[in-house]
Design a protein around this motif. Structure first.
Motif, mmCIF file in Angstrom:
data_model
loop_
_atom_site.group_PDB
_atom_site.id
_atom_site.type_symbol
_atom_site.label_atom_id
_atom_site.label_comp_id
_atom_site.label_asym_id
_atom_site.label_seq_id
_atom_site.Cartn_x
_atom_site.Cartn_y
_atom_site.Cartn_z
ATOM 1 N N HIS A 57 0.844 -1.166 -0.060
ATOM 2 C CA HIS A 57 0.115 0.253 0.469
ATOM 3 C C HIS A 57 1.182 1.085 0.171
ATOM 4 C CE1 HIS A 57 -3.217 -2.889 0.942
ATOM 5 N NE2 HIS A 57 -4.391 -1.177 0.863
ATOM 6 N N ILE A 69 1.232 -6.487 -5.101
ATOM 7 C CA ILE A 69 -0.339 -6.115 -4.424
ATOM 8 C C ILE A 69 -0.478 -6.878 -3.733
ATOM 9 C CG2 ILE A 69 -2.129 -5.483 -4.620
ATOM 10 C CD1 ILE A 69 -1.068 -4.021 -6.865
ATOM 11 N N HIS A 95 -3.518 -8.875 -3.552
ATOM 12 C CA HIS A 95 -4.704 -9.995 -4.425
ATOM 13 C C HIS A 95 -4.008 -10.174 -5.732
ATOM 14 C CE1 HIS A 95 -6.498 -8.447 -0.796
ATOM 15 N NE2 HIS A 95 -6.903 -7.440 -1.309
ATOM 16 N N ASP A 155 -8.147 -5.960 3.878
ATOM 17 C CA ASP A 155 -8.653 -5.235 2.707
ATOM 18 C C ASP A 155 -9.754 -5.544 2.468
ATOM 19 O OD1 ASP A 155 -6.175 -3.359 0.796
ATOM 20 O OD2 ASP A 155 -7.663 -4.960 -0.336
ATOM 21 N N HIS A 164 -10.485 -5.918 -0.855
ATOM 22 C CA HIS A 164 -10.632 -6.167 -1.958
ATOM 23 C C HIS A 164 -9.955 -7.316 -2.039
ATOM 24 C CE1 HIS A 164 -10.824 -1.646 -2.736
ATOM 25 N NE2 HIS A 164 -11.850 -2.252 -4.324
ATOM 26 N N SER A 218 -3.357 -1.019 -10.043
ATOM 27 C CA SER A 218 -4.317 -1.375 -9.068
ATOM 28 C C SER A 218 -4.669 -3.099 -8.875
ATOM 29 C CB SER A 218 -5.791 -0.833 -9.307
ATOM 30 O OG SER A 218 -6.328 -1.074 -9.300
ATOM 31 N N CYS A 219 -5.319 -3.458 -7.952
ATOM 32 C CA CYS A 219 -5.789 -5.159 -8.092
ATOM 33 C C CYS A 219 -6.329 -5.128 -8.589
ATOM 34 C CB CYS A 219 -5.063 -5.352 -6.706
ATOM 35 S SG CYS A 219 -7.133 -4.832 -5.633
ATOM 36 N N CYS A 233 0.825 -0.390 -4.561
ATOM 37 C CA CYS A 233 -1.082 -0.326 -5.166
ATOM 38 C C CYS A 233 -0.784 1.103 -5.977
ATOM 39 C CB CYS A 233 -1.847 -0.203 -3.986
ATOM 40 S SG CYS A 233 -1.577 -1.356 -2.879
ATOM 41 N N CYS A 281 -3.890 4.495 -6.707
ATOM 42 C CA CYS A 281 -4.822 3.899 -6.820
ATOM 43 C C CYS A 281 -4.833 4.654 -4.817
ATOM 44 C CB CYS A 281 -4.688 2.058 -6.453
ATOM 45 S SG CYS A 281 -6.729 1.279 -5.672
ATOM 46 N N LEU A 282 -4.501 4.695 -4.244
ATOM 47 C CA LEU A 282 -5.490 5.377 -2.891
ATOM 48 C C LEU A 282 -4.416 6.026 -2.752
ATOM 49 C CD1 LEU A 282 -4.407 3.674 0.039
ATOM 50 C CD2 LEU A 282 -3.082 3.322 -1.598
ATOM 51 N N ASN A 313 -10.369 0.883 -8.564
ATOM 52 C CA ASN A 313 -11.795 0.390 -8.089
ATOM 53 C C ASN A 313 -13.192 1.232 -8.204
ATOM 54 O OD1 ASN A 313 -10.817 0.747 -6.018
ATOM 55 N ND2 ASN A 313 -9.299 -1.944 -6.335
ATOM 56 N N ARG A 365 -9.264 10.679 -3.445
ATOM 57 C CA ARG A 365 -9.350 8.382 -3.368
ATOM 58 C C ARG A 365 -7.187 9.027 -4.180
ATOM 59 N NH1 ARG A 365 -9.333 3.433 -1.249
ATOM 60 N NH2 ARG A 365 -8.049 1.938 -2.220
HETATM 61 S S1 SF4 Z 1 -7.861 -1.252 -3.622
HETATM 62 FE FE1 SF4 Z 1 -6.260 -0.395 -4.418
HETATM 63 S S2 SF4 Z 1 -5.157 0.203 -2.173
HETATM 64 FE FE2 SF4 Z 1 -6.638 -1.568 -1.811
HETATM 65 S S3 SF4 Z 1 -5.275 -3.537 -2.748
HETATM 66 FE FE3 SF4 Z 1 -5.991 -2.731 -4.467
HETATM 67 S S4 SF4 Z 1 -4.338 -1.881 -5.752
HETATM 68 FE FE4 SF4 Z 1 -4.249 -1.832 -3.343
#
Ligand code: SF4
Lengths: 465, 196
Positions: A68, A112, A114, A133, A135, A344-345, A405, A408-409, A427, A433
């Motif tokens: 992250h 990441i 995931h 998390d 996701h 991102s995941c 990540c 993405c965040l 996502n 964000r």
């Molecule tokens: S949503 Fe974004 S911050 Fe969360 S695990 Fe997936 S890539 Fe990382």
């Protein structure tokens, strides 16, 4: 009555039911096979255990990664941001003290959470997997019960390898038919959420069924299950089949030889029975799906690229449009865009970069665009280089960064500036964000690549036919 | 965890729907490794404007509104699973959040931190929001024992649902770890005989 895929996996993991006489529909003790952890949501759980003098119960069932908060450039150098560095050091220390496997920054398996766990064969059908998390729903693509938990629950799993949970209800989304050219798994899930809304799945576990999902690759199925949480569902699942078994075979931590064969026999018993009952069912036609794009500040605010922003009158809707600086009734086609993020995941697996490279090949990035490509793991990064995709990206002026990540965040320095639009394969398009004041437009890797080349949003279907 | 039985307090009306956990506590504040201090950055990007000054339009900054109950629009707590959202709300001083709908993970996180999510009907929420907005001294009474929420001194009242097990935990200040640890033998027996 038959059982659903979800029922079969859940029921096999129930250790105990709390005093059913006093607590009707009360929580059950659910056994967790794999616990994935990362630097942001685990430190307070480790602290709690330490304070209460409780040992980690099954360290061999925990896998840790750093994702992250990690930089996506110069990962070999010490991390500049002191707080981020401290968080990563804490993770290393906690894992070491508790004998937990950690793929830290720079490790060939880092990525990441995931993306790396399925890639290593850690994720398998019929399992229960949790992670701090939301996701975590991604892993449901394998016919796994996988869901996000809070830090107090991370501590519970550390202490007992179990969670106290009320069994969710079941929901099924069936999509049949043939997807149009240019429609990717990301469009399928954005379409579904735009139809059902962001809280239709709350209290449910969702199964995706129908030939659209049967014909999807594992990468595509992960993209779909990943976003289940964006319609409120705790998790999503797809029945395991030959595609699943093929994907798992030969991966680092996958069962091998006889053991694999035995597992496959069991995995084949998992799909929902014909007469299984779901608490809610939705049906859509594949032919109705087009490349999708979001215009608002939650993932349910999506339209087909050919559509215009709805003329809804309500305060929250207007607040959202105001933030995005869009107007009711307008089309997003030809909107100038200065930032594109492919990562991102949801969309940072090799297939996503192949789609992007395939489109970009022989073209140039528009001069106004900053285009970041952030692979989901070290393995994806290596594959991008090996398959020659990096050369295509370099020549076109895209920037391939290191895994994490990232934007993405926007916890690290990868942030979209105030007021700027970013077409992103991630996502969530919540306010801020991707950086304070940033405006996120969610789309597929194909739409993102096309935006980067054109410097504006285009109707990709026009190029497809 | 602190025990919770009843609470009488003024409330803050935040009439915004789909408040996600990224708004409650933005990701850039998640670098801490303990649970304290998140209240300072609660609703950070709404509470402060771009120059870092308090945004006078945001309800938490209205001097007339205060109290340990937050009344919010539909679908509160969606998005990221970060428990930091619950920590930020409790650290700021909230003990109860009222909304017509809560996201699953947030609800669980709140209950695990002694923060009570009270789900009311959309109509009742409307009444609450307008009563509090108009008269900031309005007090709400939340009683977990008989699962009711009311406006003090009026007949406006509604009952709310709470998982019976979680109710016992809230009233007694128990948490799930205690329970799970007491089940260790059963868990070990399960591990030996599991069939998958
Ligand atoms: S949503 Fe974004 S911050 Fe969360 S695990 Fe997936 S890539 Fe990382």
């Amino acid at each position: 009555m038959g059982k659903t895929l979800f029922d079969k996996v859940w029921d096999a993991h129930v250790v105990d039911i709390i005093d059913p006489d006093s607590y009707r529909d009360g929580p059950q003790v659910l056994y967790i096979d794999k616990h994935l952890i990362h630097e942001v949501t685990s430190p307070q759980a480790f602290n709690e255990l330490k304070e209460r003098n409780i040992p980690v119960f099954r360290p061999e069932q925990i896998v840790a990664t750093a994702d992250h908060n990690t930089p996506t450039k110069d990962q070999h150098l010490p991390i500049k941001d002191a707080l981020s560095r401290n968080q990563l050091e804490q993770l290393s220390k906690n894992c070491k003290e508790n004998n937990i496997t950690l793929y830290e920054l720079g490790h060939k398996y880092n990525g990441i959470v995931h993306v790396m766990a399925p890639e290593l064969g850690i994720t398998q059908p019929g399992m229960t997997i949790v992670c701090g998390d939301s996701h975590t729903s991604t892993h449901g693509a394998f016919g796994t019960i996988a869901f996000g938990i809070g830090t107090s629950q991370v501590a519970q799993v550390f202490a007992s390898q179990c969670l106290l949970l009320t069994k969710p209800k079941s929901l099924r989304v069936s999509i049949n038919g043939k997807l149009k050219n240019g429609v990717l798994p990301k469009d399928v899930i954005l379409y579904t959420i735009s139809k059902l809304g962001t809280n239709s799945g709350t209290g449910y576990f969702c199964e995706y069924a129908g030939n659209v999902f049967e014909n999807m690759s594992m990468e595509g199925r992960m993209t779909v299950c990943n976003m289940s949480i964006e319609m409120g569902a705790r998790g999503g699942m797809i029945a395991p089949d030959e595609t699943t078994f093929e994907y798992i075979k030969g991966r680092e931590f996958a069962p091998k030889g006889d053991e694999l064969e035995k597992k496959v026999v069991y995995w084949k018993t998992l799909p929902s029975d014909k007469d299984a009952k779901f608490d809610k069912e939705y049906y859509f036609d594949a032919e109705d799906i087009e490349p999708m794009i979001t215009y608002g500040t939650n993932p349910g605010m999506g339209i087909k690229i050919s559509q215009t922003i709805p003329e809804t009158s309500d305060a929250s809707f207007e607040k959202s449009l105001n933030y995005m600086d869009f107007k009711k009734g307008e089309s997003l086609i030809n909107k100038p865009i200065n930032f594109v993020f492919i990562g991102s995941c949801t969309n940072s697996r090799i297939e996503d970069f192949r789609v992007a490279a395939n489109y970009i090949k022989g073209k140039q990035k528009a001069a106004n665009v900053t285009a970041w490509l952030v692979p989901g793991s070290k393995q994806v990064e290596a594959q991008i280089i090996e398959e020659g995709l990096k050369d295509i990206f370099d020549e076109a002026g895209f920037e391939l960064r290191q895994p994490g990540c990232s934007a993405c965040l926007a916890m690290n320095e990868d942030k979209i500036p105030q007021g700027e639009y970013c077409v992103s394969t991630s996502n969530r398009n919540f306010e801020g964000r991707q950086g304070q004041g940033s405006r996120t437009i969610l789309a597929s890797p194909l739409m993102a690549a096309a935006t980067a080349v054109e410097g504006k949003i285009i109707d990709i279907t026009k190029q497809m036919n | 965890m602190e025990k919770f039985t009843t609470l009488t307090s003024t409330a803050i009306p935040m009439n915004i729907e789909n408040v996600d956990t990224d708004q409650i506590i933005p990701a850039r504040f998640l670098k801490a490794t303990d649970r304290e201090g998140f209240g300072d950055n609660l609703f950070r990007d709404w509470r402060y404007n771009k120059t870092g000054n308090l945004n006078p339009d945001f309800v938490l900054n209205h001097p007339e509104y205060s109290g340990s109950i937050l009344v919010a629009g539909d679908n509160f707590g969606c998005g990221s699973s970060r428990e930091h959202a619950a920590w930020a709300l409790t650290d700021y001083g909230f003990k109860v959040i009222v909304s017509s709908f809560f996201a699953d993970i947030f609800k669980g996180n709140a209950l695990n931190n002694g923060l009570l999510p009270v789900q009311v009907s959309p109509d009742f929420l409307k009444v609450l929001l307008s009563e509090i907005t108009e008269k900031s001294t309005t007090k709400l009474v939340v009683n977990i024992e008989n699962q009711s929420i009311s406006i003090e001194g009026t007949s406006f009242q509604e009952s709310f649902d709470i998982d019976a097990y979680k109710k016992t935990c809230m009233i007694n200040g128990y948490d799930d770890i205690d329970y799970l640890l007491s089940k260790k033998e059963t868990i070990e027996a399960f591990e030996k005989q599991k069939t998958y």
